[in-house]
Design a protein around this motif. Structure first.
Motif, short mmCIF file in Angstrom:
data_model
loop_
_atom_site.label_atom_id
_atom_site.label_comp_id
_atom_site.label_asym_id
_atom_site.label_seq_id
_atom_site.Cartn_x
_atom_site.Cartn_y
_atom_site.Cartn_z
N UNK A 209 -7.66 -0.25 8.51
CA UNK A 209 -6.69 -0.37 7.41
C UNK A 209 -7.42 -0.52 6.07
N UNK A 210 -8.54 -1.25 6.09
CA UNK A 210 -9.32 -1.42 4.85
C UNK A 210 -9.83 -0.08 4.34
N UNK A 211 -10.12 0.83 5.27
CA UNK A 211 -10.60 2.15 4.84
C UNK A 211 -9.52 2.91 4.10
N UNK A 212 -8.27 2.71 4.48
CA UNK A 212 -7.15 3.34 3.77
C UNK A 212 -6.97 2.70 2.40
N UNK A 213 -7.03 1.37 2.36
CA UNK A 213 -6.93 0.65 1.10
C UNK A 213 -8.04 1.10 0.14
N UNK A 214 -9.24 1.26 0.69
CA UNK A 214 -10.39 1.72 -0.10
C UNK A 214 -10.10 3.05 -0.78
N UNK A 215 -9.52 3.97 -0.03
CA UNK A 215 -9.23 5.30 -0.56
C UNK A 215 -8.04 5.31 -1.52
N UNK A 216 -7.14 4.37 -1.35
CA UNK A 216 -5.94 4.35 -2.18
C UNK A 216 -6.21 3.87 -3.60
N UNK A 227 -2.95 -3.66 0.20
CA UNK A 227 -3.03 -4.08 1.60
C UNK A 227 -1.71 -4.71 2.04
N UNK A 228 -1.09 -5.47 1.14
CA UNK A 228 0.19 -6.10 1.45
C UNK A 228 1.28 -5.07 1.72
N UNK A 229 1.27 -3.98 0.96
CA UNK A 229 2.25 -2.91 1.17
C UNK A 229 2.11 -2.33 2.57
N UNK A 297 -11.80 -7.67 2.73
CA UNK A 297 -11.27 -8.99 2.38
C UNK A 297 -9.83 -8.91 1.90
N UNK A 298 -9.46 -7.78 1.29
CA UNK A 298 -8.07 -7.61 0.85
C UNK A 298 -7.12 -7.57 2.04
N UNK A 299 -7.54 -6.93 3.12
CA UNK A 299 -6.71 -6.88 4.32
C UNK A 299 -6.66 -8.25 4.99
N UNK A 301 -6.93 -11.10 3.43
CA UNK A 301 -6.17 -12.00 2.55
C UNK A 301 -5.24 -11.18 1.67
N UNK A 302 -4.23 -10.55 2.26
CA UNK A 302 -3.35 -9.66 1.48
C UNK A 302 -2.41 -10.46 0.58
N UNK A 303 -1.96 -9.79 -0.46
CA UNK A 303 -0.94 -10.40 -1.33
C UNK A 303 0.39 -10.36 -0.60
N UNK A 304 1.08 -11.47 -0.61
CA UNK A 304 2.39 -11.54 0.05
C UNK A 304 3.48 -11.18 -0.96
#
Length: 347
Positions: A209-216, A227-229, A297-299, A301-304
């Motif tokens: 999932x972090x790899x997707x966040x990285x690319x986004x 990451x929260x989304x 780390x974003x995944x 500790x994601x924003x709620x």
């Protein structure tokens, strides 16, 4: 009397000869023998190198190779070559040079960033260490090794964390891999493992999932919100609908990771691949790139929040507009569609 003069002359000649010999030895050992102007020169000697290989590496750096040969021979270096990365300081004498390249193997720092595949990682490492890319690919994709780590070919990349590391230059492919396993274990400490359980993901899933966040998003401060989304979508059983996974699927199906795709087309969304999260629910089989530590780390500790959608914000390059409802998201999308059409980006 005559014989005494002859003996005295012979003795004097012997002393002169001994002095000359001693001076020659002293000069060979202790006179400066470098030609470079920098404070130091770096020498890389390969595994199984011959003395001739060493001479070729040193020739541009030394003023007198013959005197170096003599000292290297006397000190037994010629038949005892050491592989590695060595530093010769400006003004070094032959004795110091031999000592430096015999026992002064100095570690180097290597780094790698967001590689998409094992092949890309191997190529990047081969640029920095002695190990070649073919041997690296072989050991990094070794099926027995992957099974021992609880991984497969799709998840093999999750062992490697983009960062800067210290290695001996002559480290072989297995040595690189084994150290990366240790770094992986060090990173995934008790706190991070607990954080992964809290968000309901395995360590491999966190990395994926972090790899997707990285690319986004390239903005590290926005990654916890992105990451929260995705976690909101994932936990509600929605498809992730992540454009970067579509791009990866298109490249993978075409076996062409060099192509540049700036715009996802409607036809791309139909790409039949388990990596296409517009077509299949859940996470893809493995990461689509190597995420930065900030993305991992974003995944963890994601924003709620209650956001389920986002689209690029053209008024704030690099950032996104987030929405809780599809109608709000569609309104946000219009500004992006108008902008990308104006740019003439068709692919």
């Amino acid at each position: 009397m005559y014989i005494k003069k002859i003996l005295l002359a012979v003795a004097l000649l012997g002393l002169v000869g001994a002095g000359i010999f001693a001076y020659t030895i002293y000069t060979s050992l202790f006179s400066p023998n470098t030609t470079f102007n920098n404070d130091e020169a770096h020498v890389f000697i390969k595994t199984n190198a011959t003395y001739n290989d060493v001479r070729n590496a040193l020739k541009p750096l030394l003023e007198d190779m013959e005197s170096f040969d003599e000292v290297a021979s006397r000190k037994g270096y010629v038949n005892n070559i050491s592989a590695g990365h060595f530093i010769i300081t400006k003004g070094s004498n032959n004795n110091e040079i031999v000592n430096a390249i015999r026992s002064g193997n100095i570690p180097i720092t290597i780094s790698f960033n967001n590689q998409e595949r094992i092949e890309n990682l191997a190529g990047r490492i081969a640029e920095q260490l002695e190990a070649d890319s073919l041997s690296l690919v072989k050991v990094l994709r070794d099926s027995t090794f992957l099974r021992q780590q609880g991984l497969n070919e799709n998840t093999a990349l999750t062992l490697y964390l983009p960062n800067t590391y210290e290695f001996y230059w002559n480290t072989d492919a297995e040595g690189f891999r084994d150290k990366m396993v240790q770094e992986h274990k060090r990173f995934w400490n008790t706190q991070k493992i607990a954080a992964a359980k809290t968000v309901g993901l395995t360590l491999t899933e966190v990395y994926t999932l972090a790899s997707i966040v990285q690319k986004e998003t390239v903005k590290a401060d926005e990654r916890p919100r992105v990451a929260g989304v995705y976690l909101n979508r994932f936990n509600n059983g929605w498809k992730l609908d992540a454009d970067p996974t579509v791009i990866y699927a298109v490249k993978r199906n075409a076996a062409n990771f060099d192509q540049i795709i700036k715009r996802v087309l409607y036809k791309d969304l139909e790409t039949d691949s388990p990596y296409n999260t517009y077509k299949y629910k859940g996470l893809p089989p493995g990461p689509i790139t190597m995420p930065d530590l900030s993305a991992i780390n974003a995944v963890l500790s994601p924003e709620k929040h209650d956001f389920y959608y986002f689209v690029a914000d053209v008024s704030k390059p690099g950032y996104h507009m987030f929405a809780k409802t599809l109608s709000q998201h569609n309104a946000n999308r219009q500004q992006y569609i108008r902008w990308i059409n104006a740019q003439g980006v068709n692919r």
